[in-house]
Design a protein around this motif. Structure first.
Motif, PDB file in Angstrom:
ATOM      1  N   TRP A 147      -9.936  13.556 -12.382  1.00 22.60           N
ATOM      2  CA  TRP A 147      -8.506  13.595 -12.678  1.00 22.60           C
ATOM      3  C   TRP A 147      -8.234  13.025 -14.065  1.00 22.60           C
ATOM      4  N   GLY A 148      -7.114  13.448 -14.625  1.00 30.57           N
ATOM      5  CA  GLY A 148      -6.719  12.975 -15.947  1.00 30.57           C
ATOM      6  C   GLY A 148      -6.270  14.138 -16.807  1.00 30.57           C
ATOM      7  N   ASP A 149      -6.368  13.951 -18.115  1.00 29.59           N
ATOM      8  CA  ASP A 149      -5.979  14.978 -19.077  1.00 29.59           C
ATOM      9  C   ASP A 149      -7.248  15.683 -19.550  1.00 29.59           C
ATOM     10  N   PHE A 150      -7.551  16.819 -18.950  1.00 29.58           N
ATOM     11  CA  PHE A 150      -8.777  17.540 -19.276  1.00 29.58           C
ATOM     12  C   PHE A 150      -8.753  18.049 -20.711  1.00 29.58           C
ATOM     13  N   ASN A 151      -7.592  18.421 -21.200  1.00 32.94           N
ATOM     14  CA  ASN A 151      -7.501  18.942 -22.564  1.00 32.94           C
ATOM     15  C   ASN A 151      -7.794  17.869 -23.601  1.00 32.94           C
ATOM     16  N   ALA A 152      -7.506  16.616 -23.250  1.00 35.06           N
ATOM     17  CA  ALA A 152      -7.773  15.501 -24.162  1.00 35.06           C
ATOM     18  C   ALA A 152      -9.104  14.821 -23.858  1.00 35.06           C
ATOM     19  N   ASN A 153      -9.862  15.399 -22.910  1.00 34.98           N
ATOM     20  CA  ASN A 153     -11.146  14.824 -22.503  1.00 34.98           C
ATOM     21  C   ASN A 153     -10.995  13.384 -22.001  1.00 34.98           C
ATOM     22  N   ALA A 154      -9.852  13.095 -21.383  1.00 29.79           N
ATOM     23  CA  ALA A 154      -9.591  11.750 -20.840  1.00 29.79           C
ATOM     24  C   ALA A 154      -9.530  11.847 -19.331  1.00 29.79           C
ATOM     25  N   ILE A 155     -10.699  11.822 -18.695  1.00 37.19           N
ATOM     26  CA  ILE A 155     -10.747  11.983 -17.244  1.00 37.19           C
ATOM     27  C   ILE A 155     -11.585  10.890 -16.591  1.00 37.19           C
ATOM     28  N   GLN A 156     -11.341  10.697 -15.303  1.00 35.89           N
ATOM     29  CA  GLN A 156     -12.141   9.808 -14.463  1.00 35.89           C
ATOM     30  C   GLN A 156     -12.670  10.644 -13.305  1.00 35.89           C
TER      31      GLN A 156
ATOM     32  N   ASP B 178      -0.013  18.255 -12.390  1.00 40.28           N
ATOM     33  CA  ASP B 178       1.188  17.423 -12.370  1.00 40.28           C
ATOM     34  C   ASP B 178       2.189  18.010 -13.358  1.00 40.28           C
ATOM     35  N   LYS B 179       3.219  18.653 -12.851  1.00 40.20           N
ATOM     36  CA  LYS B 179       4.201  19.312 -13.712  1.00 40.20           C
ATOM     37  C   LYS B 179       5.088  18.324 -14.468  1.00 40.20           C
TER      38      LYS B 179
ATOM     39  N   CYS C 177      -5.755  17.174 -11.314  1.00 35.20           N
ATOM     40  CA  CYS C 177      -6.810  16.661 -10.444  1.00 35.20           C
ATOM     41  C   CYS C 177      -7.617  17.834  -9.931  1.00 35.20           C
ATOM     42  N   LEU C 178      -8.921  17.798 -10.157  1.00 36.35           N
ATOM     43  CA  LEU C 178      -9.828  18.875  -9.778  1.00 36.35           C
ATOM     44  C   LEU C 178     -10.701  18.412  -8.614  1.00 36.35           C
ATOM     45  N   TYR C 179     -10.795  19.243  -7.578  1.00 39.81           N
ATOM     46  CA  TYR C 179     -11.622  18.952  -6.406  1.00 39.81           C
ATOM     47  C   TYR C 179     -12.725  20.005  -6.319  1.00 39.81           C
ATOM     48  N   VAL C 180     -13.979  19.561  -6.251  1.00 36.36           N
ATOM     49  CA  VAL C 180     -15.110  20.469  -6.117  1.00 36.36           C
ATOM     50  C   VAL C 180     -15.946  20.019  -4.928  1.00 36.36           C
ATOM     51  N   ILE C 181     -16.140  20.905  -3.946  1.00 37.21           N
ATOM     52  CA  ILE C 181     -17.004  20.574  -2.821  1.00 37.21           C
ATOM     53  C   ILE C 181     -18.286  21.389  -2.926  1.00 37.21           C
ATOM     54  N   PHE C 182     -19.416  20.779  -2.529  1.00 38.47           N
ATOM     55  CA  PHE C 182     -20.723  21.413  -2.608  1.00 38.47           C
ATOM     56  C   PHE C 182     -21.353  21.460  -1.221  1.00 38.47           C
ATOM     57  N   SER C 183     -21.933  22.612  -0.899  1.00 37.75           N
ATOM     58  CA  SER C 183     -22.624  22.790   0.380  1.00 37.75           C
ATOM     59  C   SER C 183     -24.059  23.224   0.134  1.00 37.75           C
ATOM     60  N   SER C 184     -24.982  22.722   0.948  1.00 40.89           N
ATOM     61  CA  SER C 184     -26.390  23.108   0.817  1.00 40.89           C
ATOM     62  C   SER C 184     -26.662  24.455   1.487  1.00 40.89           C
ATOM     63  N   GLN C 185     -25.650  25.017   2.147  1.00 39.57           N
ATOM     64  CA  GLN C 185     -25.785  26.323   2.785  1.00 39.57           C
ATOM     65  C   GLN C 185     -24.715  27.265   2.239  1.00 39.57           C
ATOM     66  N   ASP C 186     -24.937  28.551   2.441  1.00 41.82           N
ATOM     67  CA  ASP C 186     -23.963  29.547   1.969  1.00 41.82           C
ATOM     68  C   ASP C 186     -22.857  29.709   3.007  1.00 41.82           C
ATOM     69  N   LYS C 187     -22.140  28.592   3.253  1.00 44.40           N
ATOM     70  CA  LYS C 187     -21.104  28.589   4.283  1.00 44.40           C
ATOM     71  C   LYS C 187     -19.713  28.844   3.730  1.00 44.40           C
ATOM     72  N   LEU C 188     -19.553  28.749   2.440  1.00 46.25           N
ATOM     73  CA  LEU C 188     -18.227  28.824   1.858  1.00 46.25           C
ATOM     74  C   LEU C 188     -17.828  30.290   1.648  1.00 46.25           C
TER      75      LEU C 188
ATOM     76  N   ASP D 156      -5.230  15.437  -1.484  1.00 43.53           N
ATOM     77  CA  ASP D 156      -4.765  14.757  -2.682  1.00 43.53           C
ATOM     78  C   ASP D 156      -3.976  13.496  -2.326  1.00 43.53           C
ATOM     79  N   THR D 157      -3.167  13.572  -1.289  1.00 47.34           N
ATOM     80  CA  THR D 157      -2.407  12.394  -0.840  1.00 47.34           C
ATOM     81  C   THR D 157      -3.349  11.285  -0.394  1.00 47.34           C
ATOM     82  N   ALA D 158      -4.388  11.645   0.369  1.00 40.94           N
ATOM     83  CA  ALA D 158      -5.359  10.652   0.827  1.00 40.94           C
ATOM     84  C   ALA D 158      -6.087  10.013  -0.348  1.00 40.94           C
ATOM     85  N   MET D 159      -6.514  10.840  -1.322  1.00 46.47           N
ATOM     86  CA  MET D 159      -7.226  10.318  -2.487  1.00 46.47           C
ATOM     87  C   MET D 159      -6.364   9.345  -3.273  1.00 46.47           C
ATOM     88  N   ARG D 160      -5.082   9.617  -3.397  1.00 42.30           N
ATOM     89  CA  ARG D 160      -4.200   8.773  -4.201  1.00 42.30           C
ATOM     90  C   ARG D 160      -3.927   7.431  -3.521  1.00 42.30           C
TER      91      ARG D 160
END
Length: 265
Positions: A52-61, A142-143, A149-160, A176-180
C-alpha cells in the motif's frame, strides 16, 4: 450486494459467516486464522502479499500473511519484492483496476508474475514463490488521497479461476477493512540477524532461529506469537526445544550461549 444476491442460500450463509469473522479481526494472528479458515473455500492460497501507498511515487509498504515457515513480513526486503509488486500493479492498472489471474508462465515487462525469482530475495519468501503455480491480484484505490492498496494471493496449485475472481470482488472490501485494523509488522532484512551471525550450525530450525532472534530483542511469548502469526503456546513449545538443543534452562542462558557461539564461530 449484486454478486451476493445471485448466490444460492448455502453460499450466502458461508459468505456472511466469513464476513462476520473478518469484522472481528484485530491482530495478525486473527488475520492469519481468518484467511486460513473458510476464506480458503473461495480464495485458496498459501501466501497473501499486500502493498500500500503511492505506487507512482515509489512510496509503498508491504505485509505478508502466510502459514508457511519463515514466510514473514519481518524477513522480506521491499527492494527484492519491488519488481514483482510493480509488475503486478501495472497489470492491474492496465486491466482497468479489475481482479485478474496469472499462471506460472505469465510474464509482464519481462517479469514473471508467479514463481518470481530474484537474487536479492533469497529467503523463505523467495523460495516459496518459486513453488507457486497461480496468483490472483486486485486492489483498492483511495479516491480522496493518493494511496492505493494491492492484494496478491499465491497458490501452489492451479486452483484460481473465474469463480475466485468473483469471490475476490465480494471479499476485498472486508479483507481491506480487516487489514486496516491490524498494525503493520516491523520490516527488516530477509535473513535474521542470528542467521547473519551463522547460527544455523547450532542445530536450530529456521522457525527456532526466528524465535530466538525476537527473544534477543526482548519480546515476550505473546509478542513473538503475534509477530510470527502463531500462538504464544506454540512459541513456548519452540522455546522448550531450543533450550534442549542448546542445553540451557532459560531465555537468558539461551541468548548468552547463542551470542557466545556466534562470536567464536
Amino acid at each position: 450486494m449484486g454478486l451476493l444476491s445471485s448466490l444460492p442460500a448455502d453460499h450466502l450463509q458461508r459468505y456472511f459467516r466469513i464476513i462476520q469473522e473478518g469484522l472481528a479481526v484485530r491482530q495478525h494472528f486473527d488475520l492469519l486464522t481468518w484467511l486460513q479458515g473458510e476464506v480458503q473455500h473461495y480464495l485458496p492460497h498459501e501466501i497473501m502479499l499486500v502493498a500500500w501507498g503511492d505506487f507512482n511515487a515509489n512510496a509503498i509498504q508491504h505485509d505478508i500473511i502466510s502459514p508457511l515457515p519463515g514466510v514473514r513480513t519481518a524477513h522480506s526486503e521491499l527492494t527484492g519484492l519491488y519488481p514483482l509488486l510493480r509488475a503486478s500493479y501495472n497489470r492491474w492498472v492496465e486491466l482497468g483496476r479489475m481482479p485478474c489471474i496469472a499462471s506460472a508462465s505469465d510474464r509482464l515487462n519481462g517479469e514473471y508474475l508467479v514463481g518470481y525469482e530474484d537474487s536479492r530475495q533469497q529467503c523463505s519468501l523467495g523460495k516459496a514463490l518459486l513453488s507457486m503455480r497461480s496468483s490472483l491480484l486486485h486492489g483498492i484505490s483511495d479516491k480522496r488521497g493518493r494511496d492505493e492498496c494491492l492484494y496478491v494471493i499465491f497458490s501452489s496449485q492451479d486452483k484460481l479461476n473465474d469463480s475466485t475472481l468473483s469471490a475476490m470482488e465480494i471479499l476485498l472490501p472486508y479483507l481491506d477493512t480487516a487489514m486496516r485494523r491490524v498494525a503493520p509488522l516491523p520490516q527488516r532484512s530477509c535473513r535474521s540477524s542470528l542467521l547473519a551471525l551463522g547460527t544455523e550450525s547450532q542445530g536450530l530450525s529456521e522457525r527456532e532461529i526466528e524465535i530466538m532472534d525476537w527473544v534477543r530483542k526482548g519480546k515476550t511469548n505473546a509478542e513473538i506469537g503475534s509477530i510470527l502469526c502463531i500462538s504464544s503456546y506454540t512459541v513456548k513449545n519452540h522455546l522448550h526445544q531450543i533450550f534442549r538443543k542448546l542445553d540451557v534452562y532459560n531465555r537468558v542462558q539461551a541468548v548468552s550461549k547463542v551470542e557466545r557461539r556466534a562470536r567464536h564461530g
